[in-house]
Scaffold this active site. Sequence first.
Site, PDB file in Angstrom:
ATOM      1  N   HIS A   1      -1.616  -0.356  27.059  1.00  0.00           N
ATOM      2  CA  HIS A   1      -2.808  -0.812  26.358  1.00  0.00           C
ATOM      3  C   HIS A   1      -2.947  -2.327  26.454  1.00  0.00           C
ATOM      4  O   HIS A   1      -1.979  -3.032  26.655  1.00  0.00           O
ATOM      5  CB  HIS A   1      -2.749  -0.403  24.886  1.00  0.00           C
ATOM      6  CG  HIS A   1      -2.393   1.036  24.699  1.00  0.00           C
ATOM      7  ND1 HIS A   1      -3.139   2.061  25.240  1.00  0.00           N
ATOM      8  CD2 HIS A   1      -1.364   1.619  24.058  1.00  0.00           C
ATOM      9  CE1 HIS A   1      -2.582   3.212  24.930  1.00  0.00           C
ATOM     10  NE2 HIS A   1      -1.510   2.983  24.209  1.00  0.00           N
TER      11      HIS A   1
ATOM     12  N   TYR B   1      -6.021   2.562  28.718  1.00  0.00           N
ATOM     13  CA  TYR B   1      -6.900   3.088  27.672  1.00  0.00           C
ATOM     14  C   TYR B   1      -6.478   2.466  26.359  1.00  0.00           C
ATOM     15  O   TYR B   1      -5.380   1.931  26.247  1.00  0.00           O
ATOM     16  CB  TYR B   1      -6.869   4.631  27.635  1.00  0.00           C
ATOM     17  CG  TYR B   1      -5.519   5.244  27.362  1.00  0.00           C
ATOM     18  CD1 TYR B   1      -5.131   5.573  26.060  1.00  0.00           C
ATOM     19  CD2 TYR B   1      -4.620   5.512  28.390  1.00  0.00           C
ATOM     20  CE1 TYR B   1      -3.894   6.136  25.809  1.00  0.00           C
ATOM     21  CE2 TYR B   1      -3.377   6.080  28.146  1.00  0.00           C
ATOM     22  CZ  TYR B   1      -3.020   6.391  26.860  1.00  0.00           C
ATOM     23  OH  TYR B   1      -1.796   6.952  26.595  1.00  0.00           O
TER      24      TYR B   1
END
Length: 325
Positions: A300, A253
């Site tokens: 990430h 994410y």
Amino acid sequence: MTTLLKRFHYITALLSSSAILLFLYFQNSEVVLKYSYYSFVSERAQRTSHICLEDRGNSSWFSERYKPTVPILLNSTNSELHPNISSWWKELQDVPNVSNYTEVVDQLFSLFPDKEHYSDAGPDRCRTCAVVGNSGNLLGSNYGQQIDSNDFVIRINKGPTEDYEKDVGNKTTHRILYPESAVDLDDNTHLVLLPIKVLDLQWLISAFTTKNITQTYTKVPSTIKASKDKVMILHPEFIRYVHDNWAEGHGRYPSTGFLTLIFALHICDKVKVFGFGATSDRNWHHYYDETLTLFEYGSHGGDFENKTINQLHQENKILMYKGLT
Ligand SMILES: *[C@@H]1O[C@H](CO)[C@@H](O)[C@H](O)[C@H]1NC(C)=O
Ligand SMILES: *[C@@H]1O[C@H](CO)[C@@H](O)[C@H](O)[C@H]1NC(C)=O
Ligand SMILES: *[C@@H]1O[C@H](CO)[C@@H](O)[C@H](O)[C@H]1NC(C)=O
Ligand SMILES: *[C@@H]1O[C@H](CO)[C@@H](O)[C@H](O)[C@H]1NC(C)=O
Ligand SMILES: *[C@@H]1O[C@H](CO)[C@@H](O)[C@H](O)[C@H]1NC(C)=O
Ligand SMILES: *[C@@H]1O[C@H](CO)[C@@H](O)[C@H](O)[C@H]1NC(C)=O
Ligand SMILES: *[C@@H]1O[C@H](CO)[C@@H](O)[C@H](O)[C@H]1NC(C)=O
Ligand SMILES: *[C@@H]1O[C@H](CO)[C@@H](O)[C@H](O)[C@H]1NC(C)=O
């Protein structure tokens, strides 16, 4: 020679003033007169909205990614999640005993403002925003005043202002945080929760009521100082949208900094970005401590996010302030 030059100046001045008169005559709009060296120049007072509006819509790269209709902040009427969003979002949480999202959301909006925020986009709005990351490249930058001059100043996680005012400013209108990164806010600051799990929503409720949630995957503050009437919650669908459209699926994410930047693109008309990226010696540290964060980017897509941010800058959709690099 000198008289000739004087006469020349005189004629120039005369010509310019008649030009100004003509300009005034034919234009209904405001005119600003500036004295520049030896003649007047006139320019149309630029309504700030004009500056803002030109920036959007002329790049197909941008238009393919930017979705103006995505829900940005959670409220009671938009809280139901599409099955796709719901399953993706719920997979992010790695804590046991996940509570019922619907029931938690029902409690949320009896406590916090339940409304639509920032739906006022349009040609007359020209909201300028500073997104302030926590990079060490802010040290010695002297950006403080430039940051504070924006309508919104959006800060991230623990990034302090005290003792760093000269470089980071002292105004904070929004602070994006999650339970594990929470700090006290002043009364003028919107707490913007980034919820990665249902427990984050429960923590928010608890922090303003029972104060009995002290633990997620790590110890978290049971409560914080913040104005209840200014609480906002990022919509899980927005997080998914940033992941899909802007990070193009890289990482699990998006990082908080990247999410905050895209958040700003949606609620602001002009976005200036400070404190992102490494220092000139390619060190990644916060301006306020010496912890090396070899990427907050563990889960990430750091490199891809970096690429996207550079592209946004190249397309003039954001303005990057790189500090002393
Ligand atoms: C889009 O418009 C902005 C501002 O008017 C300009 O700076 C930028 O270069 C333009 N981009 C393209 C791809 O034309
Ligand atoms: C939901 O997921 C399916 C399968 O991945 C996809 O085909 C569909 O377009 C998604 N729908 C939405 C609204 O995202
Ligand atoms: C969480 O679940 C475990 C086992 O499923 C259970 O033993 C425990 O009591 C639960 N904790 C809470 C706070 O519900
Ligand atoms: C969550 O709660 C709602 C309302 O109480 C209920 O309708 C729904 O079935 C529950 N969902 C799950 C997965 O338990
Ligand atoms: C919630 O937000 C949506 C936009 O995402 C808006 O259409 C709706 O009116 C808002 N609901 C409330 C109660 O303000
Ligand atoms: C922020 O700094 C300005 C001067 O740069 C000062 O006038 C103002 O009072 C300060 N505001 C706060 C909240 O400290
Ligand atoms: C906190 O208190 C509430 C209300 O008393 C209770 O429902 C909840 O289970 C408690 N949570 C924890 C983690 O102790
Ligand atoms: C991000 O991109 C810029 C510009 O291409 C580059 O100078 C910088 O090293 C990149 N940062 C990282 C951490 O890759």
